[in-house]
Design a protein around this motif. Sequence first.
Motif, PDB file in Angstrom:
ATOM      1  N   ARG A 101       1.019  -1.173   0.091  1.00 27.78           N
ATOM      2  CA  ARG A 101      -0.013  -0.193  -0.126  1.00 27.78           C
ATOM      3  C   ARG A 101       0.890   1.248   0.026  1.00 27.78           C
ATOM      4  O   ARG A 101       0.512   2.154  -0.648  1.00 27.78           O
ATOM      5  CB  ARG A 101      -1.084   0.001   1.304  1.00 27.78           C
ATOM      6  CG  ARG A 101      -2.023  -1.160   1.124  1.00 27.78           C
ATOM      7  CD  ARG A 101      -3.052  -0.886   2.117  1.00 27.78           C
ATOM      8  NE  ARG A 101      -2.719  -0.992   3.338  1.00 27.78           N
ATOM      9  CZ  ARG A 101      -2.648  -2.094   4.188  1.00 27.78           C
ATOM     10  NH1 ARG A 101      -3.104  -3.138   3.656  1.00 27.78           N
ATOM     11  NH2 ARG A 101      -2.246  -2.054   5.479  1.00 27.78           N
ATOM     12  N   GLN A 117      -5.798  -0.596  -6.498  1.00 32.17           N
ATOM     13  CA  GLN A 117      -6.226  -1.272  -5.375  1.00 32.17           C
ATOM     14  C   GLN A 117      -6.097  -2.603  -5.323  1.00 32.17           C
ATOM     15  O   GLN A 117      -6.984  -3.265  -5.755  1.00 32.17           O
ATOM     16  CB  GLN A 117      -7.756  -0.649  -5.304  1.00 32.17           C
ATOM     17  CG  GLN A 117      -7.916   0.964  -5.466  1.00 32.17           C
ATOM     18  CD  GLN A 117      -7.369   1.559  -4.271  1.00 32.17           C
ATOM     19  OE1 GLN A 117      -7.213   1.086  -3.170  1.00 32.17           O
ATOM     20  NE2 GLN A 117      -6.941   2.601  -4.446  1.00 32.17           N
ATOM     21  N   GLN A 119      -6.068  -5.739  -3.426  1.00 32.95           N
ATOM     22  CA  GLN A 119      -6.582  -6.561  -2.328  1.00 32.95           C
ATOM     23  C   GLN A 119      -5.266  -7.080  -1.522  1.00 32.95           C
ATOM     24  O   GLN A 119      -4.358  -7.637  -1.852  1.00 32.95           O
ATOM     25  CB  GLN A 119      -7.525  -7.525  -2.489  1.00 32.95           C
ATOM     26  CG  GLN A 119      -8.782  -7.111  -3.635  1.00 32.95           C
ATOM     27  CD  GLN A 119      -9.632  -8.344  -3.660  1.00 32.95           C
ATOM     28  OE1 GLN A 119      -9.428  -9.321  -3.243  1.00 32.95           O
ATOM     29  NE2 GLN A 119     -10.712  -7.765  -4.590  1.00 32.95           N
ATOM     30  N   ASP A 120      -5.527  -6.701  -0.095  1.00 22.31           N
ATOM     31  CA  ASP A 120      -4.280  -7.219   0.759  1.00 22.31           C
ATOM     32  C   ASP A 120      -4.150  -8.854   0.505  1.00 22.31           C
ATOM     33  O   ASP A 120      -2.763  -9.301   0.697  1.00 22.31           O
ATOM     34  CB  ASP A 120      -4.874  -7.072   2.217  1.00 22.31           C
ATOM     35  CG  ASP A 120      -4.666  -5.754   2.638  1.00 22.31           C
ATOM     36  OD1 ASP A 120      -4.111  -4.725   1.859  1.00 22.31           O
ATOM     37  OD2 ASP A 120      -5.145  -5.194   3.731  1.00 22.31           O
ATOM     38  N   ALA A 122      -4.665 -10.641  -2.066  1.00 22.32           N
ATOM     39  CA  ALA A 122      -4.447 -11.112  -3.356  1.00 22.32           C
ATOM     40  C   ALA A 122      -3.105 -11.672  -3.852  1.00 22.32           C
ATOM     41  O   ALA A 122      -2.140 -10.951  -3.477  1.00 22.32           O
ATOM     42  CB  ALA A 122      -5.085  -9.935  -4.340  1.00 22.32           C
ATOM     43  N   GLN A 125      -4.940 -10.534  -9.669  1.00 20.52           N
ATOM     44  CA  GLN A 125      -5.810  -9.839 -10.020  1.00 20.52           C
ATOM     45  C   GLN A 125      -5.992  -9.474 -11.268  1.00 20.52           C
ATOM     46  O   GLN A 125      -4.927  -9.720 -12.165  1.00 20.52           O
ATOM     47  CB  GLN A 125      -5.557  -8.305  -9.130  1.00 20.52           C
ATOM     48  CG  GLN A 125      -6.003  -8.704  -7.730  1.00 20.52           C
ATOM     49  CD  GLN A 125      -6.387  -7.453  -6.955  1.00 20.52           C
ATOM     50  OE1 GLN A 125      -6.146  -7.235  -5.837  1.00 20.52           O
ATOM     51  NE2 GLN A 125      -6.694  -6.100  -7.496  1.00 20.52           N
TER      52      GLN A 125
END
Length: 204
Positions: A101, A117, A119-120, A122, A125
């Motif tokens: 992040r 964005q 995902q933590d 992931a 994606q």
Amino acid sequence: KMKLQVLAAILVTLYTLAVSLLFLFQRNLMYPAPQELRETPAARGLAYQLGEGLGLVDAKATGELIRGLTLVQRRSLDHLGVRFGRLSIFLPALLKPRPRRLTGLLWSVWNGRPAVQAQDAAISQAFEPKDVEAWRACGFIALKGWCLRADKAEDLVKRLNVLAAPGKAFTLPPELCPETGLTSEALKDVVAALGYKEQADGTF
């Protein structure tokens, strides 16, 4: 007008923070290294590239630097947390959610473009938005319509090399789907993006 001035001040502060963190990142990567390694141009150059790339650089782009390293020097860098892969050179410690992040935010501020964005949890994606550099800043490698986290992409490359080693056609093992977080069709697209051609019978 006042709001614009405040926003500009915040952006300048974030930009300064980004520059400072990059500088410290480059120093901290080399500081614990043996003096011989710190004085090696190729190692210092690679540390600089990793700093500029927020912990992830294309393996082909650093080919000359890597060739300038001895086996002992590569092992020393490995002990410092640098992973050498077929697709990229990266720092696994920065692939965790919180560092991802931060690097994504730094890249966004630095380049003036939206951060992706991710995902933590992931490991893969969909490649959306289609901004290779934005995804790379978060530790992901774009492969056709999908993005794989750098370590998972390297794991997949290794598995495919083993499967293709005998020189015969091979099928994709079912366990590769949960290991990459991809559906079977998405996995085929990614494997094709890595240079393997799917045959009419579904083999590669």
